[in-house]
Design an enzyme around this catalytic site. Sequence first.
Site, PDB file in Angstrom:
ATOM      1  N   HIS A   1       0.979  -1.207   0.033  1.00 29.47           N
ATOM      2  CA  HIS A   1       0.104   0.084   0.005  1.00 29.47           C
ATOM      3  C   HIS A   1       0.913   1.255   0.015  1.00 29.47           C
ATOM      4  O   HIS A   1       0.555   2.199  -0.599  1.00 29.47           O
ATOM      5  CB  HIS A   1      -0.971   0.069   1.189  1.00 29.47           C
TER       6      HIS A   1
ATOM      7  N   HIS B   1      -9.272  -1.850  -5.108  1.00 31.21           N
ATOM      8  CA  HIS B   1      -8.358  -2.173  -4.152  1.00 31.21           C
ATOM      9  C   HIS B   1      -7.153  -3.280  -4.793  1.00 31.21           C
ATOM     10  O   HIS B   1      -5.846  -3.170  -4.699  1.00 31.21           O
ATOM     11  CB  HIS B   1      -8.566  -2.806  -2.840  1.00 31.21           C
TER      12      HIS B   1
ATOM     13  N   ASP C   1      -3.194  -3.027  -5.289  1.00 30.31           N
ATOM     14  CA  ASP C   1      -2.265  -3.877  -4.883  1.00 30.31           C
ATOM     15  C   ASP C   1      -1.200  -4.089  -6.144  1.00 30.31           C
ATOM     16  O   ASP C   1       0.107  -4.389  -5.816  1.00 30.31           O
ATOM     17  CB  ASP C   1      -2.778  -5.182  -4.432  1.00 30.31           C
TER      18      ASP C   1
ATOM     19  N   HIS D   1      -1.378 -11.301  -4.595  1.00 27.75           N
ATOM     20  CA  HIS D   1      -0.010 -11.089  -4.307  1.00 27.75           C
ATOM     21  C   HIS D   1       0.973 -11.901  -4.922  1.00 27.75           C
ATOM     22  O   HIS D   1       2.081 -11.481  -5.607  1.00 27.75           O
ATOM     23  CB  HIS D   1       0.134 -10.948  -2.876  1.00 27.75           C
TER      24      HIS D   1
ATOM     25  N   HIS E   1      33.280 -16.895 -47.808  1.00 30.71           N
ATOM     26  CA  HIS E   1      33.383 -16.962 -46.544  1.00 30.71           C
ATOM     27  C   HIS E   1      32.427 -18.085 -45.964  1.00 30.71           C
ATOM     28  O   HIS E   1      31.211 -17.893 -45.764  1.00 30.71           O
ATOM     29  CB  HIS E   1      32.885 -15.865 -45.808  1.00 30.71           C
TER      30      HIS E   1
END
Length: 464
Positions: free
Chosen positions: A78, A260, A264, A287, A365
Amino acid sequence: MVKQTTITKEISLTGVGLHTGQEVTMTFKPAPINNGFTFIRVDLEGAPIIEADANYVVNTQRGTNLEKLGVMIQTPEHVLAALVGSNLDNVIIELNSSELPIMDGSSKYFVEAIEQAGITEQDAERKVYVVKDVITYSDETTGSEITIIPSDTYSVTAMVDFGTKVLGTQNANLKNISDFKSEISECRTFSFLHELEALLNNGLIKGGDLNNAIVYVDKEISEETMTNLKKAFNKDKLSVKENGILDNLTLHFPNEAARHKLLDIVGDLALIGTRIQGKVIANKPGHFVNTQFAKKLSKIIKLEEKNNIPVYDLHKEPILDIHGIMDLLPHRPPFLLVDKILELSDSHVVGLKNVTMNEPFFVGHFPGAPVMPGVLQIEAMAQTGGILILSTVPDPENYLTYFMKIDNVKFKHKVLPGDTLIFKCDLISPIRRGICHMQAYAYANGKLVSEAELMAQIVKVKND
């Protein structure tokens, strides 16, 4: 150029930790440039420092928890969301306990404290990671997924489905981080009654009360449960409102829970350690998935920084096309190894070469496995650098460029037919007496393929 910022003066807040129940004093302090967000545990010997770094995440049960060398920081999300949402880059956060204060369960009080402290612009450019490709992290167990896509700004969309009658599907959208204060900062944390019972039974949320968390009642409350809740929250009376919320809290927004969750996300993604320019789309965020995504993105950013891969619009009108290049350089096919100049300033130049199977050097090459010779990559970088040095004289057609020194040459990846080579040359020191000292890089397929430190001199051709 956007400058880095810090707070103007220090400011302190006191509260309790949601899970520990311990009183904690937190002090925001100004920090130097490139500091980022760092926590200091002033209650411990030596005042150990813990950086806000996704790689220190050790646990995401009921919040994000960091640990470095045995020192813990609990529930910083927060506060970190408030710092990002307040347009800050560098702040020191001193704590006399492991857990940050929960306050009212939102970022509101942290944002207000930051405003009171003031914001100061610093003398350094803000580092921003510009998202160029779609990056996704998903958790098959929960069905959670976070994706970030290219965008002109940093924006976040959260889509949640709580699977209950009292709180079903909700969405929240933050179109610009500048709207964080008004749209997101005051949205409080929440819990369901069945989760709350388990937390109380396990001795958690010791700092919880009905002023710092919304409780959604998703089941019938027994007399025993009601008694325990009254005791836990030190209330004589408790009730369930018609909208299914325990006691008398009024929602700030109908979708406050989703907002909210978005808060987070902003806080957890601050653990990446740099600003982001991209659109985040999160489905069923939490989370764990937030911080796993932060770890993945942090790893990608560090790898790109290590390789130092620049990005250019290859379709943009070039500064010089092949005709403009031949007006400056004396080289001609088959030894002209630059097709376009994309950027040109007083101190750097960026060139491009499309490598095709028609290159004459592929004839001899390794014809069966054609690879562009490393010495020709160096020559191409030098020709690009030649454009830089010749652009400083009014009559470039009267000058030739000669090598003086080549140092620290490294070849990292093969260059094959079909590759587009980007050459970037930066002056190491100002051009003096026609001598140009450059650090040169060659990129292909999003990788650094070769690099070298070059020194060259332009010499005026004598006219008879």
